[in-house]
Write a protein that holds these residues in place. Structure first.
Motif, mmCIF file in Angstrom:
data_model
loop_
_atom_site.group_PDB
_atom_site.id
_atom_site.type_symbol
_atom_site.label_atom_id
_atom_site.label_comp_id
_atom_site.label_asym_id
_atom_site.label_seq_id
_atom_site.Cartn_x
_atom_site.Cartn_y
_atom_site.Cartn_z
ATOM 1 N N SER A 121 39.565 31.707 43.438
ATOM 2 C CA SER A 121 40.695 32.642 43.487
ATOM 3 C C SER A 121 40.202 34.055 43.788
ATOM 4 O O SER A 121 40.844 34.805 44.541
ATOM 5 N N MET A 122 39.036 34.421 43.236
ATOM 6 C CA MET A 122 38.468 35.748 43.514
ATOM 7 C C MET A 122 38.047 35.854 44.981
ATOM 8 O O MET A 122 38.299 36.870 45.642
ATOM 9 N N ASN A 125 41.006 36.025 47.259
ATOM 10 C CA ASN A 125 41.617 37.349 47.123
ATOM 11 C C ASN A 125 40.862 38.399 47.944
ATOM 12 O O ASN A 125 41.474 39.217 48.635
ATOM 13 N N ASP A 126 39.529 38.348 47.897
ATOM 14 C CA ASP A 126 38.728 39.306 48.674
ATOM 15 C C ASP A 126 38.927 39.106 50.179
ATOM 16 O O ASP A 126 39.018 40.071 50.938
ATOM 17 N N ARG A 128 41.632 38.002 51.559
ATOM 18 C CA ARG A 128 42.971 38.534 51.868
ATOM 19 C C ARG A 128 42.969 40.063 51.896
ATOM 20 O O ARG A 128 43.644 40.680 52.716
ATOM 21 N N LEU A 129 42.212 40.687 50.986
ATOM 22 C CA LEU A 129 42.156 42.160 50.971
ATOM 23 C C LEU A 129 41.568 42.684 52.283
ATOM 24 O O LEU A 129 42.055 43.669 52.844
ATOM 25 N N ALA A 132 44.035 42.054 55.149
ATOM 26 C CA ALA A 132 45.173 42.975 55.021
ATOM 27 C C ALA A 132 44.824 44.366 55.554
ATOM 28 O O ALA A 132 45.666 45.031 56.174
ATOM 29 N N TYR A 166 46.008 35.127 57.639
ATOM 30 C CA TYR A 166 46.310 35.795 56.364
ATOM 31 C C TYR A 166 47.346 34.989 55.575
ATOM 32 O O TYR A 166 47.190 34.752 54.374
ATOM 33 N N THR A 170 46.967 33.244 51.970
ATOM 34 C CA THR A 170 47.892 33.614 50.896
ATOM 35 C C THR A 170 48.505 32.365 50.266
ATOM 36 O O THR A 170 48.550 32.217 49.039
ATOM 37 N N GLN A 173 45.883 30.554 48.204
ATOM 38 C CA GLN A 173 45.590 31.236 46.942
ATOM 39 C C GLN A 173 46.751 31.089 45.957
ATOM 40 O O GLN A 173 46.540 30.866 44.766
ATOM 41 N N VAL B 46 49.062 43.511 48.514
ATOM 42 C CA VAL B 46 48.317 42.300 48.854
ATOM 43 C C VAL B 46 48.168 41.345 47.663
ATOM 44 O O VAL B 46 48.424 40.151 47.780
ATOM 45 N N ASN B 47 47.766 41.884 46.508
ATOM 46 C CA ASN B 47 47.505 41.007 45.370
ATOM 47 C C ASN B 47 48.763 40.260 44.948
ATOM 48 O O ASN B 47 49.829 40.848 44.807
ATOM 49 N N LEU B 48 48.626 38.956 44.756
ATOM 50 C CA LEU B 48 49.749 38.123 44.344
ATOM 51 C C LEU B 48 50.129 38.441 42.900
ATOM 52 O O LEU B 48 49.258 38.648 42.059
ATOM 53 N N TYR B 51 48.580 36.056 40.577
ATOM 54 C CA TYR B 51 47.144 36.292 40.383
ATOM 55 C C TYR B 51 46.915 37.423 39.384
ATOM 56 O O TYR B 51 46.075 37.320 38.491
ATOM 57 N N GLY B 99 35.855 43.315 40.273
ATOM 58 C CA GLY B 99 35.340 41.985 40.593
ATOM 59 C C GLY B 99 36.467 41.037 40.986
ATOM 60 O O GLY B 99 36.339 40.255 41.920
ATOM 61 N N PHE B 100 37.595 41.131 40.277
ATOM 62 C CA PHE B 100 38.765 40.301 40.592
ATOM 63 C C PHE B 100 39.531 40.812 41.826
ATOM 64 O O PHE B 100 40.437 40.146 42.301
ATOM 65 N N GLY B 101 39.201 42.001 42.293
ATOM 66 C CA GLY B 101 39.907 42.552 43.456
ATOM 67 C C GLY B 101 41.146 43.364 43.099
ATOM 68 O O GLY B 101 41.915 43.733 43.977
#
Lengths: 188, 124
Positions: A121-122, A125-126, A128-129, A132, A166, A170, A173, B46-48, B51, B99-101
């Motif tokens: 998940s981390m 997420n990275d 996707r960041l 984005a 993307y 998404t 995730q 961006v972050n869900l 999440y 670390g988790f973004g």
């Protein structure tokens, strides 16, 4: 076609086709290369060992800055000091999660432990960041616009291709995090 | 209540530890040991939401209800104070959040109304 992650008897399971795994592996490796720093010959080995980096600067690449943000708002000196003490360990933990996820892409049937899932998940997420930032997603309206592109026949240029990638990441995730939340609920 | 705190520590509940970190902080002229610091999470597109809630539940050990409340505050108000403690404690949380973004910053707590009060030390 990929199948959404789900939480069941065996744990968190998912399914990704070969081409999807290759795509993800490429994205994970791209983010790893962004985060890897070249080791310098004049570096103090003791400082490196305990995770200090006194020569670190705020990243000029926006995507890298999003991965390694300033820790103090409107305080450049405070943020830089924080970076010197902590950025190396944040980079290393991110690279660790990205590498573990890339290594886990060795088969199409996926079975993730709680710890695997956390790393995945981390890492997603990275990815996707970074995507984005490349897609210039600055606010919720930008995000909605990108999200509306779901049809692979629309992939006619780099931007639309990136948008579809993307959206795929998404979706993946989100299904993973829903499974992780289901697992948390089961435990409590 | 939530057992999965394997990669998180409780905030502001350990008095001994606070005393110890306060002594360390006293070498920093700008940091008075008794000034509490806040950990702020900022909204981003961006972050869900799922999440962010997962991170609050699994890292801080917050209940689903509390994690969702803080997540919605980030989403609607643009930022939320999700934990507080000594400077060292919130900096450690900020490292974990990066670390988790999640987009996290640390700041000195304003006197009174801005602080999360006892809320930040409530687990689960």
């Amino acid at each position: 076609m990929a199948k959404a992650f789900k939480y069941g008897f065996k744990g968190i399971t998912g399914y990704l086709e070969h081409a999807e795994r290759e795509l993800l592996r490429g994205l994970l490796n791209d983010v790893i290369s962004m985060l890897e720093t070249e080791s310098r010959e004049d570096e103090d080995p003791l400082a490196a060992l305990i995770g200090l980096d006194m020569d670190v600067q705020e990243p000029s690449d926006r995507a890298l800055l999003r991965l390694l943000p300033n820790a103090m708002k409107d305080d450049d000196a405070g943020s830089l000091e924080f970076r010197q003490l902590t950025e190396r360990s944040v980079r290393e933990s991110k690279i660790g999660a990205l590498r573990a996820t890339a290594l886990g892409l060795d088969k199409d049937e996926l079975l993730l432990s709680a710890e695997d899932a956390r790393r995945w998940s981390m890492a997603l997420n990275d990815v996707r960041l970074v995507l984005a930032e490349r897609l210039d997603i600055r606010d919720e309206a930008d995000a909605d616009h990108i999200h509306s592109m779901q049809d692979w026949s629309q992939a006619e240029d780099v931007e639309s291709y990136l948008a579809l990638v993307y959206n795929f990441t998404t979706w993946l995730q989100e299904s993973l995090v829903q499974s992780m939340l289901a697992a948390l609920e089961r435990k409590s | 209540m939530t057992p999965s705190v394997a990669f998180g520590t409780a905030i502001g509940t350990d008095t001994d530890e606070r005393t110890e970190t306060a002594q360390q902080a006293s070498t920093d002229v700008l940091t008075a040991p008794d000034i509490p610091w806040n950990l702020v999470i900022w909204n981003d597109p961006v972050n869900l939401m799922s999440y962010v809630s997962f991170v609050f539940q699994s890292y801080f050990g917050y209940s689903e209800a509390k994690a969702n409340k803080l997540m919605m505050e980030v989403h609607k108000k643009g930022r939320s104070i999700v934990a507080h403690g000594s400077k060292e404690q919130v900096e450690q949380h900020a490292v974990a959040m990066h670390g988790f973004g999640l987009w996290a910053t640390v700041e000195k707590a304003a006197s009174g109304n801005d602080a999360p009060g006892k809320d930040g030390s409530t687990r689960g």
